[in-house]
Scaffold this active site. Structure first.
Site, PDB file in Angstrom:
ATOM      1  N   PHE A   1       0.815  -1.229   0.000  1.00 30.60           N
ATOM      2  CA  PHE A   1       0.000   0.000   0.000  1.00 30.60           C
ATOM      3  C   PHE A   1       0.843   1.271   0.000  1.00 30.60           C
ATOM      4  O   PHE A   1       0.367   2.334  -0.384  1.00 30.60           O
ATOM      5  CB  PHE A   1      -0.929  -0.001   1.225  1.00 30.60           C
ATOM      6  CG  PHE A   1      -0.248   0.458   2.497  1.00 30.60           C
ATOM      7  CD1 PHE A   1      -0.189   1.819   2.810  1.00 30.60           C
ATOM      8  CD2 PHE A   1       0.374  -0.444   3.360  1.00 30.60           C
ATOM      9  CE1 PHE A   1       0.458   2.256   3.965  1.00 30.60           C
ATOM     10  CE2 PHE A   1       1.022  -0.011   4.506  1.00 30.60           C
ATOM     11  CZ  PHE A   1       1.063   1.339   4.804  1.00 30.60           C
TER      12      PHE A   1
ATOM     13  N   LYS B   1      -1.344  -7.046  -9.271  1.00 28.15           N
ATOM     14  CA  LYS B   1      -2.295  -7.194  -8.153  1.00 28.15           C
ATOM     15  C   LYS B   1      -1.852  -6.161  -7.110  1.00 28.15           C
ATOM     16  O   LYS B   1      -0.984  -6.424  -6.287  1.00 28.15           O
ATOM     17  CB  LYS B   1      -2.225  -8.622  -7.593  1.00 28.15           C
ATOM     18  CG  LYS B   1      -3.469  -9.095  -6.866  1.00 28.15           C
ATOM     19  CD  LYS B   1      -3.937  -8.237  -5.724  1.00 28.15           C
ATOM     20  CE  LYS B   1      -3.120  -8.403  -4.461  1.00 28.15           C
ATOM     21  NZ  LYS B   1      -3.496  -7.401  -3.402  1.00 28.15           N
TER      22      LYS B   1
ATOM     23  N   GLU C   1      -4.971  -3.885  -1.777  1.00 25.53           N
ATOM     24  CA  GLU C   1      -6.418  -3.667  -1.694  1.00 25.53           C
ATOM     25  C   GLU C   1      -6.733  -2.374  -0.937  1.00 25.53           C
ATOM     26  O   GLU C   1      -7.849  -1.903  -0.938  1.00 25.53           O
ATOM     27  CB  GLU C   1      -7.102  -4.874  -1.025  1.00 25.53           C
ATOM     28  CG  GLU C   1      -6.740  -5.120   0.440  1.00 25.53           C
ATOM     29  CD  GLU C   1      -5.389  -5.816   0.646  1.00 25.53           C
ATOM     30  OE1 GLU C   1      -4.616  -5.936  -0.329  1.00 25.53           O
ATOM     31  OE2 GLU C   1      -5.110  -6.206   1.796  1.00 25.53           O
ATOM     32  N   ARG C   2      -5.691  -1.774  -0.293  1.00 23.56           N
ATOM     33  CA  ARG C   2      -5.940  -0.560   0.492  1.00 23.56           C
ATOM     34  C   ARG C   2      -5.909   0.720  -0.344  1.00 23.56           C
ATOM     35  O   ARG C   2      -6.516   1.701   0.032  1.00 23.56           O
ATOM     36  CB  ARG C   2      -4.930  -0.469   1.646  1.00 23.56           C
ATOM     37  CG  ARG C   2      -5.338  -1.371   2.803  1.00 23.56           C
ATOM     38  CD  ARG C   2      -4.232  -1.519   3.812  1.00 23.56           C
ATOM     39  NE  ARG C   2      -3.455  -2.714   3.543  1.00 23.56           N
ATOM     40  CZ  ARG C   2      -2.332  -3.029   4.180  1.00 23.56           C
ATOM     41  NH1 ARG C   2      -1.850  -2.231   5.098  1.00 23.56           N
ATOM     42  NH2 ARG C   2      -1.697  -4.149   3.898  1.00 23.56           N
TER      43      ARG C   2
ATOM     44  N   SER D   1       5.427  -7.035   3.219  1.00 22.75           N
ATOM     45  CA  SER D   1       6.015  -7.353   4.529  1.00 22.75           C
ATOM     46  C   SER D   1       6.783  -8.685   4.470  1.00 22.75           C
ATOM     47  O   SER D   1       6.537  -9.520   3.597  1.00 22.75           O
ATOM     48  CB  SER D   1       4.905  -7.425   5.571  1.00 22.75           C
ATOM     49  OG  SER D   1       3.966  -8.397   5.181  1.00 22.75           O
TER      50      SER D   1
ATOM     51  N   CYS E   1       9.428   1.766   3.320  1.00 21.50           N
ATOM     52  CA  CYS E   1      10.328   0.646   3.600  1.00 21.50           C
ATOM     53  C   CYS E   1      11.752   1.144   3.816  1.00 21.50           C
ATOM     54  O   CYS E   1      12.588   0.439   4.344  1.00 21.50           O
ATOM     55  CB  CYS E   1      10.302  -0.353   2.464  1.00 21.50           C
ATOM     56  SG  CYS E   1      10.822   0.387   0.932  1.00 21.50           S
TER      57      CYS E   1
ATOM     58  N   GLU F   1       9.073  -4.112  13.069  1.00 22.30           N
ATOM     59  CA  GLU F   1       8.963  -3.025  12.105  1.00 22.30           C
ATOM     60  C   GLU F   1       7.693  -2.253  12.461  1.00 22.30           C
ATOM     61  O   GLU F   1       6.581  -2.768  12.281  1.00 22.30           O
ATOM     62  CB  GLU F   1       8.861  -3.573  10.674  1.00 22.30           C
ATOM     63  CG  GLU F   1       8.785  -2.461   9.652  1.00 22.30           C
ATOM     64  CD  GLU F   1       8.558  -2.946   8.220  1.00 22.30           C
ATOM     65  OE1 GLU F   1       7.912  -3.982   8.024  1.00 22.30           O
ATOM     66  OE2 GLU F   1       9.037  -2.268   7.285  1.00 22.30           O
TER      67      GLU F   1
END
Ligand code: NAD
Length: 431
Positions: free
Chosen positions: A81, A105, A108-109, A158, A213, A315
């Protein structure tokens, strides 16, 4: 690719708004997300040069050897996201330029910006079926990981999911690059300019509300005097951060992405306090008038954090910076190298000797020397070490071209007609 690049440029404002609406980062930050992705499209414009093979004349008598890079086939990309423009753009332009088809893909957020990018790629002339997008979560991902027609999987997200993607896709015979999470340390040496170092920590720790990240989440102060002075410089800067909706003017930090993320970050801060870290700035409890149900939090600063605390080991992926004290340079370097993640790191110093030693000995994929967020430009490659990357190949640059192509070596002879050499059962050699 040239046309696609132009269209992204033309639609930057619209794309940035889509990102800010769903992700929450500021409009300016969203434009940076788009620009860093668009640079990979520019890189893909040079694909004829990048796909150029090698040729060697006369490797044996009358024998020539050449190599070529060919498409892998159907590639799929699963993205997180936090960079809804940059990370899809790390993947599909280069993959398509290498001759593959691609299925994206996105998270979804915040799928609206990736969706618009795919529309713009079509508008630029990418043929139907070459770039595709599918929405969903694990179910959609599993379909891609196990489908016989998919040849390669690019993933960013992640670490637990990256590890699962790597194992599952590899088991199903696919080429995989799976980039995972991070815990990026910035080492601040006693000779560093602390104004510069503290500014860098504010940018790298709190930009995008810490949801990068390459965010710096740990500052390793070398020496207690450095630690005390650094915390004194950081504290007012964190307290003065301008927090609000990303679409408002003069805002430096927006909300975190979801209620779940918000609750998780608060839980980690509570645990940090319970574990005995010194809470130098408390970002909990921030309420913005008119946005009482928003996921806004202030910047948090912990001091005297130790390696056993969850605020260090986890994290956090939120606006939380931990200061750890190291007695000397070697202790700081060991700490960075011991960490299970290996995405990014930085050293702030005026000492060329220390900087050079750090760059050489640190066990991390991307290193900054007086640069807090050392994200490589598009024509270099992006990727971490250790549990920050599963697979062998980094993103974009020549590593990206290698991932999206297969190497073929051709050895060719055109004998003079009528000349016979007879047969030989020994291994073919130059003679
Ligand atoms: P995430 O792992 O939750 O999701 C990433 C993608 O995987 C999404 O598309 C999601 O739908 C899918 N997914 C989630 N759970 C899955 C499951 N169980 N099985 C299959 N697919 C699943 O990550 P996120 O929260 O979207 O992004 C934040 C994370 O990504 C952080 O850990 C961050 O460090 C990492 N990240 C890493 C890099 C890098 O370059 N190394 C870059 C950006 C983000």
């Amino acid at each position: 690719m040239f046309r696609f690049n132009e269209l992204i440029l033309k639609h930057t404002d619209e794309l940035a708004e889509l990102i800010t609406l769903e992700h929450g980062k500021t409009i300016e930050d969203a434009k940076g997300d788009i620009l860093r992705g668009r640079e990979v499209v520019e890189y893909a414009c040079g694909i004829p040069h990048l796909l150029r093979g090698d040729f060697t004349e006369d490797v044996g008598s009358g024998v020539d050897a050449y190599s070529m890079r060919q498409a892998v086939g159907v590639c799929a990309g699963i993205t997180p996201f936090n960079f809804p423009a940059m990370i899809p753009l790390w993947m599909f332009p280069l993959s398509i330029a290498c001759g593959n088809t691609f299925i994206l893909k996105p998270s979804e957020r915040d799928p609206s910006c990736p969706f618009r990018l795919v529309e713009l790629a079509h508008e630029a002339g990418v043929p139907e079926g070459v770039i595709n997008m599918v929405n969903g979560d694990k179910e959609a991902v599993d379909a891609l990981l196990t489908h016989a027609d998919v040849n390669a999987i690019s993933f960013v997200g992640s670490t637990p999911v990256a590890s699962y993607i790597y194992a599952t896709a590899a088991e199903h015979g696919k080429r995989v690059q799976a980039l995972g999470g991070a815990k990026n340390h910035m080492v601040v040496m006693p000779d560093a300019d602390l104004d510069q170092a503290s500014d860098a920590l504010i940018s790298a720790g709190y930009g995008s509300a810490g949801q990068r990240c390459m965010a710096v989440s740990v500052a390793v102060a070398v020496g207690d005097d450095t630690g005390d002075a650094l915390v004194a410089k950081l504290t007012p800067k964190i307290q003065e951060l301008k927090i609000g909706p990303g679409s408002a003017d003069d805002i430096e930090m927006g909300p975190v992405v979801t209620r779940q993320a918000y609750d998780r970050i608060l839980g980690l801060i509570d645990q940090g306090v319970a574990d005995g870290a010194t809470l130098a700035v408390d970002g909990r409890g921030l309420k913005l008038q008119g946005y009482e149900n928003g996921y806004f939090m202030g910047g948090t600063l912990f001091d005297h954090v130790t390696e056993d605390m969850s605020i260090y080991t986890e994290e956090v992926f939120g606006p939380v910076l931990a200061v750890v004290r190291a007695k000397d340079y070697e202790t700081a370097l060991d700490m960075v190298n011991r960490n299970e993640y290996g995405n990014g790191t930085a050293i702030f110093t005026k000492d060329g000797d220390a900087a050079r030693d750090f760059a050489e000995r640190v066990q991390i994929g991307m290193v900054g020397v007086n640069v807090p967020i050392p994200v490589p430009v598009a024509y270099h490659s992006f990727g971490g070490w250790k549990r920050s990357l599963f697979g062998d190949t980094h993103m974009h640059g020549m590593e990206g071209v290698r991932f999206y192509t297969r190497l073929k070596a051709v050895t060719s002879r055109w004998p003079k007609s009528g000349v016979r050499e007879g047969h030989s059962l020994t291994m073919p050699t130059m003679t």
